[in-house]
Design a protein around this motif. Structure first.
Motif, PDB file in Angstrom:
ATOM      1  N   ASP A  74       3.155  -1.208  -5.418  1.00 45.59           N
ATOM      2  CA  ASP A  74       2.551  -1.667  -6.420  1.00 45.59           C
ATOM      3  C   ASP A  74       3.482  -2.739  -7.268  1.00 45.59           C
ATOM      4  O   ASP A  74       4.725  -2.947  -6.962  1.00 45.59           O
ATOM      5  N   GLY A  75       2.725  -3.597  -7.959  1.00 47.97           N
ATOM      6  CA  GLY A  75       3.501  -4.379  -9.125  1.00 47.97           C
ATOM      7  C   GLY A  75       3.971  -5.361  -8.215  1.00 47.97           C
ATOM      8  O   GLY A  75       3.821  -5.864  -7.107  1.00 47.97           O
ATOM      9  N   LEU A  76       5.447  -6.048  -8.955  1.00 51.00           N
ATOM     10  CA  LEU A  76       6.078  -7.293  -8.591  1.00 51.00           C
ATOM     11  C   LEU A  76       6.543  -6.974  -6.826  1.00 51.00           C
ATOM     12  O   LEU A  76       6.397  -7.878  -6.336  1.00 51.00           O
ATOM     13  N   VAL A  77       7.105  -5.797  -6.793  1.00 45.80           N
ATOM     14  CA  VAL A  77       7.435  -5.481  -5.640  1.00 45.80           C
ATOM     15  C   VAL A  77       6.561  -5.373  -4.417  1.00 45.80           C
ATOM     16  O   VAL A  77       6.881  -6.090  -3.521  1.00 45.80           O
ATOM     17  N   GLY A  78       5.401  -4.825  -4.852  1.00 47.31           N
ATOM     18  CA  GLY A  78       4.252  -5.282  -3.820  1.00 47.31           C
ATOM     19  C   GLY A  78       3.889  -6.565  -3.460  1.00 47.31           C
ATOM     20  O   GLY A  78       3.567  -6.919  -2.407  1.00 47.31           O
ATOM     21  N   VAL A  79       3.882  -7.478  -4.422  1.00 46.44           N
ATOM     22  CA  VAL A  79       3.459  -8.876  -4.371  1.00 46.44           C
ATOM     23  C   VAL A  79       4.742  -9.379  -3.260  1.00 46.44           C
ATOM     24  O   VAL A  79       4.363 -10.134  -2.350  1.00 46.44           O
ATOM     25  N   LEU A  80       5.744  -9.330  -3.802  1.00 46.35           N
ATOM     26  CA  LEU A  80       6.779  -9.902  -2.932  1.00 46.35           C
ATOM     27  C   LEU A  80       7.071  -9.304  -1.332  1.00 46.35           C
ATOM     28  O   LEU A  80       7.138  -9.959  -0.440  1.00 46.35           O
ATOM     29  N   TYR A  81       6.786  -7.808  -1.355  1.00 45.03           N
ATOM     30  CA  TYR A  81       6.873  -7.352  -0.116  1.00 45.03           C
ATOM     31  C   TYR A  81       5.360  -7.887   0.745  1.00 45.03           C
ATOM     32  O   TYR A  81       5.702  -8.053   2.177  1.00 45.03           O
TER      33      TYR A  81
ATOM     34  N   THR B  42      13.199   3.013  -1.211  1.00 50.26           N
ATOM     35  CA  THR B  42      13.625   1.629  -1.372  1.00 50.26           C
ATOM     36  C   THR B  42      12.487   0.971  -2.040  1.00 50.26           C
ATOM     37  O   THR B  42      11.703   0.226  -1.544  1.00 50.26           O
ATOM     38  N   PHE B  43      12.130   1.416  -3.268  1.00 48.57           N
ATOM     39  CA  PHE B  43      11.181   0.837  -4.125  1.00 48.57           C
ATOM     40  C   PHE B  43       9.817   0.945  -3.792  1.00 48.57           C
ATOM     41  O   PHE B  43       8.729   0.328  -4.050  1.00 48.57           O
ATOM     42  N   GLY B  44       9.532   2.032  -2.891  1.00 47.22           N
ATOM     43  CA  GLY B  44       8.276   2.314  -2.309  1.00 47.22           C
ATOM     44  C   GLY B  44       7.893   1.522  -1.111  1.00 47.22           C
ATOM     45  O   GLY B  44       6.690   1.912  -0.716  1.00 47.22           O
ATOM     46  N   VAL B  45       8.672   0.858  -0.461  1.00 47.73           N
ATOM     47  CA  VAL B  45       8.106   0.084   0.536  1.00 47.73           C
ATOM     48  C   VAL B  45       8.218   0.944   2.105  1.00 47.73           C
ATOM     49  O   VAL B  45       7.592   0.569   2.993  1.00 47.73           O
ATOM     50  N   ALA B  46       8.780   2.083   1.809  1.00 50.69           N
ATOM     51  CA  ALA B  46       8.720   3.399   2.630  1.00 50.69           C
ATOM     52  C   ALA B  46       8.845   4.625   2.059  1.00 50.69           C
ATOM     53  O   ALA B  46       8.915   4.488   0.782  1.00 50.69           O
ATOM     54  N   GLY B  47       8.589   5.668   2.733  1.00 55.24           N
ATOM     55  CA  GLY B  47       8.410   7.011   2.037  1.00 55.24           C
ATOM     56  C   GLY B  47       8.288   8.137   3.022  1.00 55.24           C
ATOM     57  O   GLY B  47       7.977   7.977   4.228  1.00 55.24           O
ATOM     58  N   LEU B  48       8.703   9.365   2.766  1.00 58.24           N
ATOM     59  CA  LEU B  48       8.618  10.429   3.531  1.00 58.24           C
ATOM     60  C   LEU B  48       7.492  11.522   2.950  1.00 58.24           C
ATOM     61  O   LEU B  48       7.491  12.034   1.883  1.00 58.24           O
ATOM     62  N   TYR B  49       6.735  11.806   3.835  1.00 60.74           N
ATOM     63  CA  TYR B  49       5.781  12.836   3.387  1.00 60.74           C
ATOM     64  C   TYR B  49       6.197  14.261   4.115  1.00 60.74           C
ATOM     65  O   TYR B  49       6.597  14.244   5.364  1.00 60.74           O
ATOM     66  N   ARG B  50       6.102  15.157   3.284  1.00 57.64           N
ATOM     67  CA  ARG B  50       6.616  16.606   3.652  1.00 57.64           C
ATOM     68  C   ARG B  50       5.504  17.407   3.438  1.00 57.64           C
ATOM     69  O   ARG B  50       4.721  17.583   2.562  1.00 57.64           O
ATOM     70  N   ALA B  51       5.310  18.657   4.442  1.00 59.00           N
ATOM     71  CA  ALA B  51       4.372  19.473   4.053  1.00 59.00           C
ATOM     72  C   ALA B  51       4.620  20.857   4.839  1.00 59.00           C
ATOM     73  O   ALA B  51       5.571  20.616   5.787  1.00 59.00           O
ATOM     74  N   THR B  52       4.006  21.993   4.839  1.00 62.22           N
ATOM     75  CA  THR B  52       4.563  23.054   5.393  1.00 62.22           C
ATOM     76  C   THR B  52       2.995  23.790   5.783  1.00 62.22           C
ATOM     77  O   THR B  52       2.200  23.702   5.231  1.00 62.22           O
TER      78      THR B  52
END
Length: 254
Positions: free
Chosen positions: A179-186, A242-252
């Motif tokens: 979201d936000g400015l990072v989202g716009v640039l991304y 990295t500012f939310g451009v990627a991320g890790l989902y974990r679960a069990t």
């Protein structure tokens, strides 16, 4: 939640795909085509940050990886970089269970297999929605930047739940639209710069036009976490990279 999180989720839909079968076929053909330049493009287009993402994800599962008989599968392994990152945390020795590296793109998997030579990794050509794995037999399933390419996200999660034993974990590393400015640039980079640069290097601009479309279609973290819980998993979480451009989902799996 916003209205978007209430939408019915299906899966990847490349241009021209009419249903899940044609979507899967189109994705498979696309990755077969770009396989020769895939590694170079990944590193260039991510400015090398992809290596850090793989390493950070592998470290998150070190307690499982350190157990000699843990059964580990790297789903949508591509050319094998996530599989190799996982392997760094495996013990040495002839009695250590191998990592299973699965992909349905033959050309991508063959490039991974070349990297796996003399290493404790077994490449398997298979469909992520129909794994040739016995129910309740795995301790960990990871997927790095491949899950969003599945033709059906719910079926993908159901298949992961099926093959994991109780207490087993999933780790899905994938792109996100921040979201936000990072989202716009991304978004500007993803929609305007990346397709042109990717097409210039690979010779296939359609594949790198599909990439931003696939990220835009992929569920945002709140919706993805909901899908994971609905599949039966517990302790679902998302860690921003990295500012939310990627991320890790974990679960069990309980």
């Amino acid at each position: 939640m916003s209205g978007r999180e209430h939408e019915v989720t299906t899966g990847a839909r490349p241009v021209g795909a009419r249903d899940e079968a044609t979507a899967a076929s189109a994705v498979q053909q696309m990755f077969d085509t770009i396989a020769p330049r895939y590694d170079v493009l990944n590193h260039v287009l991510s400015a090398g940050v992809d290596r850090w993402w793989w390493c950070r994800t592998a470290r998150a599962f070190r307690p499982i990886l350190q157990r000699t008989q843990s059964a580990v599968l790297d789903l949508c392994c591509g050319t094998g970089d996530m599989s190799l990152a996982l392997l760094k945390h495996r013990p040495a020795g002839s009695d250590v269970a191998p990592i299973l590296a699965v992909d349905f793109s033959h050309n991508m998997l063959m490039r991974g297999a070349a990297k796996f030579a003399s290493r404790n990794i077994i490449p398997i050509e298979a469909d992520a929605l129909h794994l040739p794995i016995a129910p309740g037999s795995l301790d960990l399933v990871t997927s790095a930047f491949g899950f969003r390419n599945l033709a059906n996200y719910e079926e993908g999660l159901a298949e992961l739940f099926r093959v994991l034993r109780p207490g087993g974990q999933i780790g899905i590393l994938d792109c996100n639209q921040p979201d936000g400015l990072v989202g716009v640039l991304y978004s500007l980079y993803f929609k305007q710069v990346l397709p042109k640069l990717g097409g210039l290097i690979s010779g296939d601009s359609s594949a790198y036009s599909y990439l931003p479309a696939s990220v835009e279609r992929f569920p945002r973290p709140p919706r993805m976490l909901q899908l994971i819980r609905e599949a039966g998993f517990t302790d679902a979480s998302w860690t921003s990279y990295t500012f939310g451009v990627a991320g890790l989902y974990r679960a069990t799996k309980p």
